[in-house]
Design an enzyme around this catalytic site. Sequence first.
Site, PDB file in Angstrom:
ATOM      1  N   ASP A 167     -91.075 -59.339 -57.567  1.00 32.41           N
ATOM      2  CA  ASP A 167     -91.839 -59.887 -56.999  1.00 32.41           C
ATOM      3  C   ASP A 167     -93.225 -58.775 -56.778  1.00 32.41           C
ATOM      4  OD1 ASP A 167     -94.104 -61.475 -55.939  1.00 32.41           O
ATOM      5  OD2 ASP A 167     -92.851 -62.357 -54.428  1.00 32.41           O
ATOM      6  N   CYS A 174     -95.494 -58.231 -53.474  1.00 36.59           N
ATOM      7  CA  CYS A 174     -95.092 -58.903 -52.378  1.00 36.59           C
ATOM      8  C   CYS A 174     -95.314 -58.144 -50.979  1.00 36.59           C
ATOM      9  CB  CYS A 174     -93.560 -59.277 -52.634  1.00 36.59           C
ATOM     10  SG  CYS A 174     -92.955 -60.361 -51.288  1.00 36.59           S
ATOM     11  N   PRO A 215     -91.397 -58.402 -40.746  1.00 37.22           N
ATOM     12  CA  PRO A 215     -90.839 -60.037 -40.616  1.00 37.22           C
ATOM     13  C   PRO A 215     -89.245 -59.718 -40.158  1.00 37.22           C
ATOM     14  CG  PRO A 215     -90.974 -59.694 -43.003  1.00 37.22           C
ATOM     15  CD  PRO A 215     -91.535 -58.280 -42.310  1.00 37.22           C
ATOM     16  N   ASN A 263     -93.335 -54.046 -52.348  1.00 38.22           N
ATOM     17  CA  ASN A 263     -92.888 -53.882 -53.835  1.00 38.22           C
ATOM     18  C   ASN A 263     -93.995 -53.337 -54.601  1.00 38.22           C
ATOM     19  OD1 ASN A 263     -90.615 -55.044 -52.990  1.00 38.22           O
ATOM     20  ND2 ASN A 263     -90.485 -56.859 -54.396  1.00 38.22           N
ATOM     21  N   LYS A 294     -92.077 -73.119 -44.951  1.00 36.43           N
ATOM     22  CA  LYS A 294     -91.473 -72.532 -46.015  1.00 36.43           C
ATOM     23  C   LYS A 294     -91.976 -73.252 -47.140  1.00 36.43           C
ATOM     24  CE  LYS A 294     -88.391 -70.052 -45.800  1.00 36.43           C
ATOM     25  NZ  LYS A 294     -88.333 -68.354 -46.023  1.00 36.43           N
ATOM     26  N   SER A 345     -90.375 -60.829 -34.954  1.00 37.41           N
ATOM     27  CA  SER A 345     -90.741 -59.596 -35.988  1.00 37.41           C
ATOM     28  C   SER A 345     -91.576 -58.911 -35.371  1.00 37.41           C
ATOM     29  CB  SER A 345     -91.834 -60.904 -36.975  1.00 37.41           C
ATOM     30  OG  SER A 345     -91.151 -61.619 -37.706  1.00 37.41           O
ATOM     31  N   HIS A 377     -88.957 -53.177 -44.643  1.00 35.26           N
ATOM     32  CA  HIS A 377     -89.840 -54.101 -44.804  1.00 35.26           C
ATOM     33  C   HIS A 377     -89.357 -55.290 -44.216  1.00 35.26           C
ATOM     34  CE1 HIS A 377     -87.049 -56.124 -47.459  1.00 35.26           C
ATOM     35  NE2 HIS A 377     -88.025 -57.106 -47.889  1.00 35.26           N
TER      36      HIS A 377
END
Length: 470
Positions: free
Chosen positions: A87, A90, A364, A320, A468, A371, A389
């Site tokens: 990803d 990200c 997070p 990333n 989500k 977080s 991360h």
Amino acid sequence: MKSIQHGSNHHEVALSHGQLHVFANSQVFESFEAKVYEMANNNLRIPRNVYMSYTPDAHVGIGTCIGTTAVWNMKDGFVSPSIVGSDIGCGMRVHTTPLHKRDIQNKDVRRALIKAIEKYVPTNERTNTHYMDIDLMSVVQHGLKGLPESYVPDEQWITHVEESTFKFESSYLEQLPAKILKYAHGQLGTLGGGNHFIEIQYLEVEAAQKDIAAKWGLFDGQVVVMIHSGSRAWGAMLGQEFTKVFRSAMYNWGVENPDRNLIYAPIASEEGQTYLNLMYAALNFAVSNRHMIAYGVREAFREVFGSGLEMPVLYDLMHNYALKEFHRNQPMLVHRKGATRALPPGHFLNTPAYKETGHPALIPGSMGTSSYIMVGREEGIKNFYSICHGAGRARSRKATKELVTVDQFEQSLKVGTDDEILVNHRSLQTILDECPQAYKDVDQIIDSVVGASLADVVAVCKPMAVIKGV
């Protein structure tokens, strides 16, 4: 396996193919499984490595562990899509609000916010973006500066980000497979599934960091929104495409590695240059995607609290990527796969808005846990200014579903109490693999980072509602 202790929470592990630096307290360090060291040793087979490390959230990934920082010199080094991650781009984004926790304590208010956010931000994989009027190629080439002015509420939405535009040679776009454009076209401003989320939180500011918090516009009890998403199909399909390209090139060069999922090429090679340029295009898509998700969240908050409500950007940054950075007076390619850059006060790479204080580093937790908003320390130079991360997975999705019950998940979300963390799913079974029990103890992860003098906590973010994707 021998290790040298370099002060608190900094271990240097001697592997057969090189040295691995691990930043973790004793509890976290002892929890690492043998596989993470095996993967590191495979990564260290890549020639001319300058430095490699794990942050405390490190865990097994494809080809390379998530939580890796790996560095090569630009002049003779290597680039690895495996150490960028699938990803591409990200990352995290946080927006502040003028609201206090008490303004959304009522569950009906939070449910209204969840409903409104789902209206403006597609969370279903089969639903296309609401922003088909945006020129995808303009965004891919120019990042946030390629967005229409109508989608940029103010200049801060451009300036309070790690990078608003990742520059690259646009002629490389001619080598982009058509299928990537096809799938990415309808995804700008969409959340995606897996561990991606939109979370409504309130802050508890650290007493020792109240001055920095005030400069950043943060206060105790403040409602903020944290967004986690990436480049969607664009980055994922680019990774798939270059896995094949790099494997073929490595075969032709006679290069072998015990892990066939670990791919790499010289930076100066045709394959390396093509990947880097198209990776920067994916980064432009990723930062624009989070921007448009945030734009939708702002519209949702305005629907509930009135059109005058503003939601300034605190910061947007990625975990990333591979970036050209200057270290030790020379250009280097710094790979961060599941690692966050945390620059200290005064560092020249800080955006102008955060030159004095250092920028917010957004970490997070896991759904149902805290977080963190952190700031880098000068001592972070020893790890190329990389920190964790997130919490990092403790077990696979399959194992989580086998070991954790829905009742246990409900307890972690305080279901049925006044402090219940609301979610946008009727059945928690559908997102059980993302429960807090799937992840490491985020407090131990943060303790590792602070104890290693890489960064300090500015504020703790407590979850109140989670959106989500599916």
